[in-house]
Design a protein around this motif. Sequence first.
Motif, short mmCIF file in Angstrom:
data_model
loop_
_atom_site.label_atom_id
_atom_site.label_comp_id
_atom_site.label_asym_id
_atom_site.label_seq_id
_atom_site.Cartn_x
_atom_site.Cartn_y
_atom_site.Cartn_z
N GLU A 138 0.83 -1.20 0.00
CA GLU A 138 0.00 0.00 0.00
C GLU A 138 0.86 1.26 0.00
O GLU A 138 0.59 2.22 -0.73
CB GLU A 138 -0.93 0.00 1.23
CG GLU A 138 -1.98 -1.10 1.22
CD GLU A 138 -3.00 -0.90 0.10
OE1 GLU A 138 -3.39 0.25 -0.16
OE2 GLU A 138 -3.40 -1.91 -0.52
N ILE A 139 1.90 1.25 0.84
CA ILE A 139 2.81 2.41 0.90
C ILE A 139 3.54 2.59 -0.42
O ILE A 139 3.65 3.71 -0.94
CB ILE A 139 3.84 2.24 2.06
CG1 ILE A 139 3.13 2.37 3.41
CG2 ILE A 139 4.96 3.26 1.94
CD1 ILE A 139 2.66 3.76 3.74
N ASP A 142 1.30 4.02 -2.93
CA ASP A 142 1.09 5.43 -2.62
C ASP A 142 2.24 6.29 -3.14
O ASP A 142 2.03 7.35 -3.73
CB ASP A 142 0.98 5.60 -1.10
CG ASP A 142 -0.10 6.60 -0.71
OD1 ASP A 142 -1.09 6.72 -1.45
OD2 ASP A 142 0.05 7.26 0.33
N GLN A 169 -6.26 15.83 -0.64
CA GLN A 169 -5.88 14.45 -0.37
C GLN A 169 -4.37 14.36 -0.21
O GLN A 169 -3.62 14.70 -1.12
CB GLN A 169 -6.34 13.54 -1.51
CG GLN A 169 -6.50 12.08 -1.08
CD GLN A 169 -7.35 11.30 -2.05
OE1 GLN A 169 -7.96 11.85 -2.95
NE2 GLN A 169 -7.42 10.00 -1.87
N LYS A 170 -3.92 13.91 0.95
CA LYS A 170 -2.49 13.87 1.26
C LYS A 170 -1.98 12.43 1.24
O LYS A 170 -2.70 11.50 1.61
CB LYS A 170 -2.22 14.47 2.64
CG LYS A 170 -2.69 15.93 2.81
CD LYS A 170 -1.86 16.89 1.97
CE LYS A 170 -2.10 18.33 2.34
NZ LYS A 170 -3.43 18.83 1.99
N ARG A 172 0.40 9.12 2.43
CA ARG A 172 0.73 8.62 3.76
C ARG A 172 2.21 8.80 4.09
O ARG A 172 2.63 8.54 5.21
CB ARG A 172 0.37 7.13 3.85
CG ARG A 172 -1.11 6.91 4.07
CD ARG A 172 -1.48 5.45 3.95
NE ARG A 172 -1.48 5.02 2.55
CZ ARG A 172 -1.98 3.87 2.14
NH1 ARG A 172 -2.51 3.05 3.02
NH2 ARG A 172 -1.97 3.54 0.87
N ASP A 507 -11.21 12.21 3.45
CA ASP A 507 -10.13 13.15 3.10
C ASP A 507 -10.11 13.53 1.62
O ASP A 507 -9.09 13.96 1.09
CB ASP A 507 -8.77 12.56 3.49
CG ASP A 507 -8.46 11.27 2.75
OD1 ASP A 507 -9.41 10.69 2.19
OD2 ASP A 507 -7.29 10.85 2.73
#
Length: 549
Positions: A138-139, A142, A169-170, A172, A507
């Motif tokens: 996931e990271i 991102d 939207q930021k 992670r 978000d």
Amino acid sequence: MAIEDEILAALDPDQRAVALATRGPVCVIAGAGTGKTRAITHRIAYAAAIGTMDPQKVLALTFTAKAAGEMRARLRSLGVPTVAARTIHSAALKQLLYFWPSVFGGRTPDLMTTKTGFLTEAINRAGLSDSIRATNREIMRDIASEIEWAKVSQVAPSDYVDEISKRMQKPRVLPEQMVQIYTAYESVKKQELAIDFEDVLLLCAAMLEEEREVRERVQDQYRYFTIDEYQDVSPVQQRLINAWLGKRNDICVVGDPAQTIYSFAGATPVFLNTFTQRFPDAEVIRLSTGYRSTPEITFAANALLRYGSMGQELVAQNDHGSAPSVVGYADEAAEVTGVLSEITSLLSAGTPPHEVAILARTNSQLKSVERAMVKVNLPYQVRSTERFFDRKEVRDFLGEVRKASVIPTEGQGWIDELRTLAQPYLTDEAIDGIAALLHLARELDSDENFTPKTLRGYLREVEDRVQQNNPPTMPVVTLATLHAAKGLEWERVFLIGASEGQLPVSDASIDEERRLFYVGITRAKADLHISYRKSPSPFLRESGLLAGS
């Protein structure tokens, strides 16, 4: 009847207006399911038939390989097989590789099919491997998405922190860490003489802008432009389109502001919305007759359009059907059980599996559905915004196939050998991707035009699909995120997780989330089933789908 009359006869009045506007600039605003592909392909065919457009000098641009293939097939059936219908990326790549030796010199760089390895190295070089685990998919996804957004938005590492502060939207990953990784990533690519898909656009645009001879040759080759899904154009794509077009105005763009859902990836409707400012003499044509959904589904879509002031309403042409259903559940487990029970009943009653889709806002919501489908032995395939060929299990499996193709097993057919190689990868988490690759093999084996029928021949087909981002499909129930469902349609759609806090997610821009819900409900042709957990999404009230709303 003359061929040009036959071409026009197949169109409704609004579509015919598009076809008759044979010279640009033309702007077509096309609602969901209004037959925009039919309109623009017939426009090209009609212009070619009456001699106002040379089909060999047409460049028709789309955003997916599937859409480009569909456009080519339609143009062939209309008698214009020589039209170049491509994705923007593939058109740019073809030009870049052709002119690379004379413009850049040296070895042509390798085109990366995945960023994963390069990002892992970039994290290590940035000294961030202790705080950012490259094994966290996931990271890593991102980080890759952030770099892609920055590059297509033409944001350099030095400007990233300022630009990210303007976005709702930021990521992670901390902005300062992103700058370090982004900088290191570009350095690793340069050292390895590799380019990514975003570089293809940036380098091609720069080449056309700076090399007069190249620009003139390309502009002579392509004189007439058609651009589909124009609301999804990014700044770097518009820069490339400007370079292709030059000072001419033979351009036809097609889009729908209500379906702008990719701003997180750099897409912006600004170029569609300002088209008439850049081309004051442009002809604007609106397609509003809906051919996809029943009036009951269209009614909900129109209510949402009105509430959000998102665009023109649709006029349904299809017969009436059942009203969309909305069901509330206590929790996720109950929702998944209820939805799968309904689908099982449909399949038992004879509904073909490929006519059914389960749509959700996020990949994590689909994971719960996947696990449940494996348990009850319901075959499925996942469509997500993650590139199919970037999946780890897909890459690992194809790596094994590549090794085996060098020294094939004696006395074993290639399909059997492929099945043997696939066994270790058929886990719960990976089953749909590997199953799709096996299904593709069976399709190829039964295709008399596919040669050689060997692992090497299979790999050649797969590698072509990697380049085109054209994943294999299966005749099974589809699981898809709302983003990945755009451009697709099914007879029966189950939209899950339409709950407060999940759709819209907290978000994100409420306007974009509303457009995403609109895209979701307009994927359904005949039946729309929406479910939520605990509290319903406000979009259910806005669309009039909740009783008493």
